[in-house]
Design a protein around this motif. Structure first.
Motif, PDB file in Angstrom:
ATOM      1  N   ASP A  36       0.809  -1.216   0.000  1.00 43.08           N
ATOM      2  CA  ASP A  36       0.000   0.000   0.000  1.00 43.08           C
ATOM      3  C   ASP A  36       0.847   1.273   0.000  1.00 43.08           C
ATOM      4  O   ASP A  36       0.333   2.364   0.181  1.00 43.08           O
ATOM      5  CB  ASP A  36      -0.971   0.001   1.181  1.00 43.08           C
ATOM      6  CG  ASP A  36      -0.268  -0.049   2.525  1.00 43.08           C
ATOM      7  OD1 ASP A  36       0.961  -0.195   2.563  1.00 43.08           O
ATOM      8  OD2 ASP A  36      -0.972   0.052   3.546  1.00 43.08           O
ATOM      9  N   GLN A  37       2.152   1.145  -0.175  1.00 45.59           N
ATOM     10  CA  GLN A  37       3.012   2.314  -0.290  1.00 45.59           C
ATOM     11  C   GLN A  37       4.175   1.993  -1.232  1.00 45.59           C
ATOM     12  O   GLN A  37       4.513   0.834  -1.446  1.00 45.59           O
ATOM     13  CB  GLN A  37       3.540   2.767   1.079  1.00 45.59           C
ATOM     14  CG  GLN A  37       4.531   1.820   1.708  1.00 45.59           C
ATOM     15  CD  GLN A  37       5.004   2.295   3.068  1.00 45.59           C
ATOM     16  OE1 GLN A  37       4.597   1.726   4.053  1.00 45.59           O
ATOM     17  NE2 GLN A  37       5.828   3.317   3.113  1.00 45.59           N
ATOM     18  N   ILE A  38       4.733   3.056  -1.788  1.00 45.14           N
ATOM     19  CA  ILE A  38       5.862   2.886  -2.694  1.00 45.14           C
ATOM     20  C   ILE A  38       7.166   2.889  -1.907  1.00 45.14           C
ATOM     21  O   ILE A  38       7.192   3.242  -0.736  1.00 45.14           O
ATOM     22  CB  ILE A  38       5.877   3.974  -3.781  1.00 45.14           C
ATOM     23  CG1 ILE A  38       6.101   5.350  -3.168  1.00 45.14           C
ATOM     24  CG2 ILE A  38       4.609   3.923  -4.602  1.00 45.14           C
ATOM     25  CD1 ILE A  38       6.368   6.428  -4.185  1.00 45.14           C
ATOM     26  N   GLY A  39       8.246   2.497  -2.561  1.00 37.60           N
ATOM     27  CA  GLY A  39       9.562   2.578  -1.948  1.00 37.60           C
ATOM     28  C   GLY A  39      10.310   1.268  -1.898  1.00 37.60           C
ATOM     29  O   GLY A  39      11.516   1.258  -1.760  1.00 37.60           O
ATOM     30  N   GLY A  40       9.587   0.146  -1.993  1.00 44.56           N
ATOM     31  CA  GLY A  40      10.260  -1.145  -1.935  1.00 44.56           C
ATOM     32  C   GLY A  40      11.063  -1.289  -0.663  1.00 44.56           C
ATOM     33  O   GLY A  40      10.580  -0.974   0.428  1.00 44.56           O
ATOM     34  N   LEU A  41      12.307  -1.730  -0.779  1.00 45.63           N
ATOM     35  CA  LEU A  41      13.168  -1.875   0.390  1.00 45.63           C
ATOM     36  C   LEU A  41      13.664  -0.536   0.918  1.00 45.63           C
ATOM     37  O   LEU A  41      14.325  -0.491   1.954  1.00 45.63           O
ATOM     38  CB  LEU A  41      14.363  -2.774   0.058  1.00 45.63           C
ATOM     39  CG  LEU A  41      14.028  -4.242  -0.173  1.00 45.63           C
ATOM     40  CD1 LEU A  41      15.284  -5.015  -0.561  1.00 45.63           C
ATOM     41  CD2 LEU A  41      13.401  -4.856   1.065  1.00 45.63           C
ATOM     42  N   SER A  42      13.340   0.552   0.249  1.00 42.10           N
ATOM     43  CA  SER A  42      13.740   1.880   0.712  1.00 42.10           C
ATOM     44  C   SER A  42      12.591   2.646   1.349  1.00 42.10           C
ATOM     45  O   SER A  42      12.661   3.856   1.502  1.00 42.10           O
ATOM     46  CB  SER A  42      14.292   2.695  -0.467  1.00 42.10           C
ATOM     47  OG  SER A  42      15.470   2.116  -0.941  1.00 42.10           O
ATOM     48  N   ARG A  43      11.557   1.956   1.741  1.00 35.92           N
ATOM     49  CA  ARG A  43      10.403   2.636   2.337  1.00 35.92           C
ATOM     50  C   ARG A  43      10.570   2.743   3.856  1.00 35.92           C
ATOM     51  O   ARG A  43      11.454   2.143   4.444  1.00 35.92           O
ATOM     52  CB  ARG A  43       9.108   1.911   2.001  1.00 35.92           C
ATOM     53  CG  ARG A  43       8.921   0.597   2.704  1.00 35.92           C
ATOM     54  CD  ARG A  43       7.645  -0.121   2.227  1.00 35.92           C
ATOM     55  NE  ARG A  43       7.425  -1.351   2.944  1.00 35.92           N
ATOM     56  CZ  ARG A  43       8.042  -2.492   2.716  1.00 35.92           C
ATOM     57  NH1 ARG A  43       8.947  -2.552   1.753  1.00 35.92           N
ATOM     58  NH2 ARG A  43       7.786  -3.555   3.432  1.00 35.92           N
ATOM     59  N   THR A  44       9.692   3.507   4.473  1.00 32.85           N
ATOM     60  CA  THR A  44       9.646   3.638   5.920  1.00 32.85           C
ATOM     61  C   THR A  44       8.470   2.826   6.428  1.00 32.85           C
ATOM     62  O   THR A  44       7.346   2.988   5.954  1.00 32.85           O
ATOM     63  CB  THR A  44       9.479   5.113   6.333  1.00 32.85           C
ATOM     64  OG1 THR A  44      10.560   5.867   5.790  1.00 32.85           O
ATOM     65  CG2 THR A  44       9.449   5.267   7.839  1.00 32.85           C
ATOM     66  N   LEU A  45       8.723   1.960   7.376  1.00 34.50           N
ATOM     67  CA  LEU A  45       7.696   1.107   7.962  1.00 34.50           C
ATOM     68  C   LEU A  45       7.225   1.731   9.268  1.00 34.50           C
ATOM     69  O   LEU A  45       8.046   2.102  10.118  1.00 34.50           O
ATOM     70  CB  LEU A  45       8.263  -0.295   8.218  1.00 34.50           C
ATOM     71  CG  LEU A  45       7.348  -1.311   8.874  1.00 34.50           C
ATOM     72  CD1 LEU A  45       6.166  -1.633   7.965  1.00 34.50           C
ATOM     73  CD2 LEU A  45       8.118  -2.580   9.198  1.00 34.50           C
ATOM     74  N   GLN A  46       5.929   1.891   9.440  1.00 35.83           N
ATOM     75  CA  GLN A  46       5.348   2.407  10.679  1.00 35.83           C
ATOM     76  C   GLN A  46       4.822   1.228  11.492  1.00 35.83           C
ATOM     77  O   GLN A  46       4.014   0.459  11.000  1.00 35.83           O
ATOM     78  CB  GLN A  46       4.199   3.370  10.373  1.00 35.83           C
ATOM     79  CG  GLN A  46       4.567   4.537   9.496  1.00 35.83           C
ATOM     80  CD  GLN A  46       5.449   5.549  10.181  1.00 35.83           C
ATOM     81  OE1 GLN A  46       5.397   5.716  11.392  1.00 35.83           O
ATOM     82  NE2 GLN A  46       6.285   6.212   9.411  1.00 35.83           N
ATOM     83  N   LEU A  47       5.280   1.098  12.734  1.00 39.37           N
ATOM     84  CA  LEU A  47       4.865  -0.021  13.561  1.00 39.37           C
ATOM     85  C   LEU A  47       4.787   0.418  15.017  1.00 39.37           C
ATOM     86  O   LEU A  47       5.791   0.865  15.590  1.00 39.37           O
ATOM     87  CB  LEU A  47       5.855  -1.181  13.399  1.00 39.37           C
ATOM     88  CG  LEU A  47       5.538  -2.467  14.126  1.00 39.37           C
ATOM     89  CD1 LEU A  47       4.234  -3.087  13.612  1.00 39.37           C
ATOM     90  CD2 LEU A  47       6.675  -3.461  13.967  1.00 39.37           C
ATOM     91  N   LYS A  48       3.589   0.345  15.582  1.00 37.76           N
ATOM     92  CA  LYS A  48       3.360   0.679  16.997  1.00 37.76           C
ATOM     93  C   LYS A  48       3.893   2.067  17.362  1.00 37.76           C
ATOM     94  O   LYS A  48       4.521   2.261  18.401  1.00 37.76           O
ATOM     95  CB  LYS A  48       3.969  -0.377  17.910  1.00 37.76           C
ATOM     96  CG  LYS A  48       3.330  -1.745  17.735  1.00 37.76           C
ATOM     97  CD  LYS A  48       3.902  -2.749  18.695  1.00 37.76           C
ATOM     98  CE  LYS A  48       3.230  -4.095  18.460  1.00 37.76           C
ATOM     99  NZ  LYS A  48       3.738  -5.136  19.380  1.00 37.76           N
ATOM    100  N   GLY A  49       3.669   3.024  16.485  1.00 33.03           N
ATOM    101  CA  GLY A  49       4.075   4.401  16.753  1.00 33.03           C
ATOM    102  C   GLY A  49       5.533   4.719  16.457  1.00 33.03           C
ATOM    103  O   GLY A  49       5.989   5.828  16.701  1.00 33.03           O
TER     104      GLY A  49
END
Length: 86
Positions: A36-49
């Motif tokens: 659901d977002q672009i960036g592949g392995l260069s994306r930012t993952l949001q997890l538990k704040g």
């Protein structure tokens, strides 16, 4: 009639390919991404704040054409971007 170009994956390689190929007015570019977002392995993952950077923070190359392309596209840290994606 425009040729349709399909690109699978919206990581750095897929987005770069789409950008370069979109310069040809005879081609219609479509990028497909599973997540659901672009960036592949260069994306930012949001997890538990918290934010986690998954990919590289530096790109190393000896190829001057690649350096010139990236410097024209990406902002120097702390400077505004020269290009935006929609």
């Amino acid at each position: 009639m425009k040729k349709k170009i399909l690109i699978l994956g919206a990581g750095p390689a897929g987005l770069t390919a789409a950008l370069k190929l979109s310069q040809n007015p005879d081609w219609e570019i479509h990028v497909f991404e599973e997540l659901d977002q672009i960036g592949g392995l260069s994306r930012t993952l949001q997890l538990k704040g918290f934010s986690y950077e998954l990919g590289p923070h530096r790109i190393f190359t000896k190829n001057q054409a690649v350096k010139d392309f990236l410097e024209a596209l990406l902002p120097t840290q702390g400077k505004p971007a020269k290009m935006t994606f929609c």
